[in-house]
Design a protein around this motif. Structure first.
Motif, PDB file in Angstrom:
ATOM      1  N   SER A 140       0.791  -1.039   0.042  1.00 50.97           N
ATOM      2  CA  SER A 140      -0.074  -0.176   0.009  1.00 50.97           C
ATOM      3  C   SER A 140       0.882   1.186  -0.179  1.00 50.97           C
ATOM      4  O   SER A 140       0.311   2.293  -0.093  1.00 50.97           O
ATOM      5  CB  SER A 140      -0.967   0.017   1.341  1.00 50.97           C
ATOM      6  OG  SER A 140      -0.382   0.035   2.315  1.00 50.97           O
ATOM      7  N   ARG A 141       2.318   1.185  -0.058  1.00 51.23           N
ATOM      8  CA  ARG A 141       3.045   2.447   0.025  1.00 51.23           C
ATOM      9  C   ARG A 141       2.613   3.138  -1.198  1.00 51.23           C
ATOM     10  O   ARG A 141       2.790   2.801  -2.508  1.00 51.23           O
ATOM     11  CB  ARG A 141       4.699   1.646  -0.177  1.00 51.23           C
ATOM     12  CG  ARG A 141       5.576   2.860  -0.263  1.00 51.23           C
ATOM     13  CD  ARG A 141       5.924   3.311   1.270  1.00 51.23           C
ATOM     14  NE  ARG A 141       7.100   3.690   1.361  1.00 51.23           N
ATOM     15  CZ  ARG A 141       7.935   3.809   2.338  1.00 51.23           C
ATOM     16  NH1 ARG A 141       7.619   2.923   3.447  1.00 51.23           N
ATOM     17  NH2 ARG A 141       9.054   4.105   2.318  1.00 51.23           N
ATOM     18  N   GLY A 142       2.617   4.377  -1.035  1.00 55.04           N
ATOM     19  CA  GLY A 142       2.418   5.332  -2.113  1.00 55.04           C
ATOM     20  C   GLY A 142       0.812   5.422  -2.369  1.00 55.04           C
ATOM     21  O   GLY A 142       0.464   6.134  -3.478  1.00 55.04           O
ATOM     22  N   ALA A 143       0.220   5.043  -1.758  1.00 57.27           N
ATOM     23  CA  ALA A 143      -1.340   4.679  -1.992  1.00 57.27           C
ATOM     24  C   ALA A 143      -2.071   6.086  -2.176  1.00 57.27           C
ATOM     25  O   ALA A 143      -2.790   6.431  -3.104  1.00 57.27           O
ATOM     26  CB  ALA A 143      -2.184   4.003  -0.917  1.00 57.27           C
ATOM     27  N   MET A 144      -1.758   7.128  -1.351  1.00 58.39           N
ATOM     28  CA  MET A 144      -2.411   8.420  -1.163  1.00 58.39           C
ATOM     29  C   MET A 144      -2.287   8.989  -2.361  1.00 58.39           C
ATOM     30  O   MET A 144      -3.057   9.618  -3.228  1.00 58.39           O
ATOM     31  CB  MET A 144      -2.171   9.254   0.089  1.00 58.39           C
ATOM     32  CG  MET A 144      -2.744  10.544   0.106  1.00 58.39           C
ATOM     33  SD  MET A 144      -2.652  11.322   1.485  1.00 58.39           S
ATOM     34  CE  MET A 144      -2.919  10.209   2.913  1.00 58.39           C
ATOM     35  N   PRO A 145      -0.846   9.381  -2.893  1.00 60.26           N
ATOM     36  CA  PRO A 145      -0.679  10.065  -3.985  1.00 60.26           C
ATOM     37  C   PRO A 145      -1.030   9.268  -5.281  1.00 60.26           C
ATOM     38  O   PRO A 145      -1.572  10.049  -6.476  1.00 60.26           O
ATOM     39  CB  PRO A 145       0.915  10.445  -4.102  1.00 60.26           C
ATOM     40  CG  PRO A 145       1.639   9.160  -3.254  1.00 60.26           C
ATOM     41  CD  PRO A 145       0.370   9.088  -2.174  1.00 60.26           C
ATOM     42  N   CYS A 146      -0.875   8.250  -5.124  1.00 62.92           N
ATOM     43  CA  CYS A 146      -1.515   7.358  -6.435  1.00 62.92           C
ATOM     44  C   CYS A 146      -3.069   7.417  -6.658  1.00 62.92           C
ATOM     45  O   CYS A 146      -3.407   7.670  -7.781  1.00 62.92           O
ATOM     46  CB  CYS A 146      -1.297   5.945  -6.258  1.00 62.92           C
ATOM     47  SG  CYS A 146      -1.566   4.621  -7.738  1.00 62.92           S
ATOM     48  N   ILE A 147      -3.866   7.405  -5.521  1.00 66.43           N
ATOM     49  CA  ILE A 147      -5.319   7.834  -5.524  1.00 66.43           C
ATOM     50  C   ILE A 147      -5.665   9.069  -6.261  1.00 66.43           C
ATOM     51  O   ILE A 147      -6.346   9.293  -7.325  1.00 66.43           O
ATOM     52  CB  ILE A 147      -5.915   7.510  -4.275  1.00 66.43           C
ATOM     53  CG1 ILE A 147      -5.939   6.046  -3.710  1.00 66.43           C
ATOM     54  CG2 ILE A 147      -7.466   7.917  -4.291  1.00 66.43           C
ATOM     55  CD1 ILE A 147      -6.477   6.050  -2.145  1.00 66.43           C
ATOM     56  N   ALA A 148      -4.950   9.981  -5.644  1.00 65.78           N
ATOM     57  CA  ALA A 148      -4.975  11.220  -6.236  1.00 65.78           C
ATOM     58  C   ALA A 148      -4.842  11.428  -7.742  1.00 65.78           C
ATOM     59  O   ALA A 148      -5.449  12.289  -8.325  1.00 65.78           O
ATOM     60  CB  ALA A 148      -4.340  12.378  -5.310  1.00 65.78           C
ATOM     61  N   ARG A 149      -3.317  10.771  -8.101  1.00 69.66           N
ATOM     62  CA  ARG A 149      -3.163  11.009  -9.294  1.00 69.66           C
ATOM     63  C   ARG A 149      -4.080  10.197 -10.611  1.00 69.66           C
ATOM     64  O   ARG A 149      -4.448  10.984 -11.480  1.00 69.66           O
ATOM     65  CB  ARG A 149      -1.773  10.192  -9.635  1.00 69.66           C
ATOM     66  CG  ARG A 149      -0.972  10.374 -10.949  1.00 69.66           C
ATOM     67  CD  ARG A 149      -0.072   9.290 -11.140  1.00 69.66           C
ATOM     68  NE  ARG A 149      -0.506   7.753 -11.147  1.00 69.66           N
ATOM     69  CZ  ARG A 149       0.397   6.778 -11.366  1.00 69.66           C
ATOM     70  NH1 ARG A 149       1.448   7.039 -11.267  1.00 69.66           N
ATOM     71  NH2 ARG A 149      -0.425   5.478 -11.063  1.00 69.66           N
TER      72      ARG A 149
END
Length: 268
Positions: A140-149
């Motif tokens: 789940s590493r990097g999930a937040m910027p990935c969701i926004a992107r």
């Protein structure tokens, strides 16, 4: 072209999967160059290096575009009653939601690809090493910027291209040149998508490339470091080329496959 309502979410999901594989097969080197620049590593033009991680990328992009195409139609069907016209606002909202859903696939697959490009090794060995060293939560590493992107990028190619095409075709300069209005719309949508999502992609890449405890564990701390380094738009040229190219490839492949699907349904 706008996708006719006669095509179901499942049919569009299949079209999305095929479109994604075509896009990756053509543009994998730009992914490698972008990741190298964002991590401060020298870029390589060696195809053996440029195409390292292509299988996990294709294996991830296919379900991502599958999810985005299919989920976008599914959300449209939830919002709009059958037989009713779908407004531009609903198209954008539906494809945004589809982008958010697809981040559940993007996040772990891009982590594996970045680690494989950084250290080498096979797809399976990279995934096993990540799991044994960091545990399941690492995926789940990097999930937040990935969701926004993905919430920004998905509507750019799914909804904004046909919207721009429709609007531009009304201008005198584009009348009689449908391809010109489509190409201009695809380019503009790609540039918007690339520019708006670039900082999020840099932050995600830094988080997924640096797995040791410390600064890059947190989205906020990583964003601060990237901003202080003046690297929020690092890799914009190769990624921008890829995003614009992806907008063209996904949109045109979608149109071809949608037409084929409609022809097949008409003959049944």
């Amino acid at each position: 072209m706008s996708v006719p309502p006669s095509l179901s979410p499942v049919e569009l999901a299949g079209i999305g999967a095929l479109s994604g594989v075509v896009e990756v097969a053509i543009q994998q080197p730009t992914v490698s160059w972008k990741n190298s620049i964002q991590q401060g590593r020298p870029i390589s033009f060696n195809p053996m290096i440029c195409y390292r991680g292509v299988f996990i990328n294709a294996a991830s992009i296919a379900p991502i575009t599958c999810t985005q195409f299919g989920a976008s139609r599914a959300f449209e069907n939830l919002i709009v009653d059958e037989g009713q016209p779908v407004s531009d606002a609903v198209k954008v909202a539906s494809s945004t939601c589809a982008g958010v859903v697809s981040a559940g696939i993007c996040t772990p697959s891009e982590l594996i690809m970045i680690q494989q490009q950084k250290h080498g090794g096979s797809l399976l060995s990279t995934a096993r090493n990540l799991l044994s060293t960091h545990g399941f939560s690492i995926f789940s590493r990097g999930a937040m910027p990935c969701i926004a992107r993905e919430a920004v990028w998905a509507p750019c190619y799914l909804s904004v291209v046909p919207i721009f095409n429709e609007k531009l075709s009304n201008f005198e300069i584009f009348k009689g040149s449908p391809y010109a209005s489509w190409a201009t719309g695809a380019t503009l949508a790609g540039l918007i998508g690339a520019t708006c999502t670039q900082p999020l992609d840099v932050i995600k890449t830094r988080m997924q490339a640096n797995l040791e405890p410390g600064t890059f564990n947190s989205f906020i701390r990583t964003a601060k470091v990237v901003a202080q380094d003046g690297a929020l738009f690092a890799g914009l040229i190769p990624r921008g080329l890829r995003i614009v190219g992806a907008t063209f490839i996904l949109s045109s492949t979608k149109d071809v496959l949608v037409n084929k699907a409609l022809q097949m349904k008409a003959t049944v």
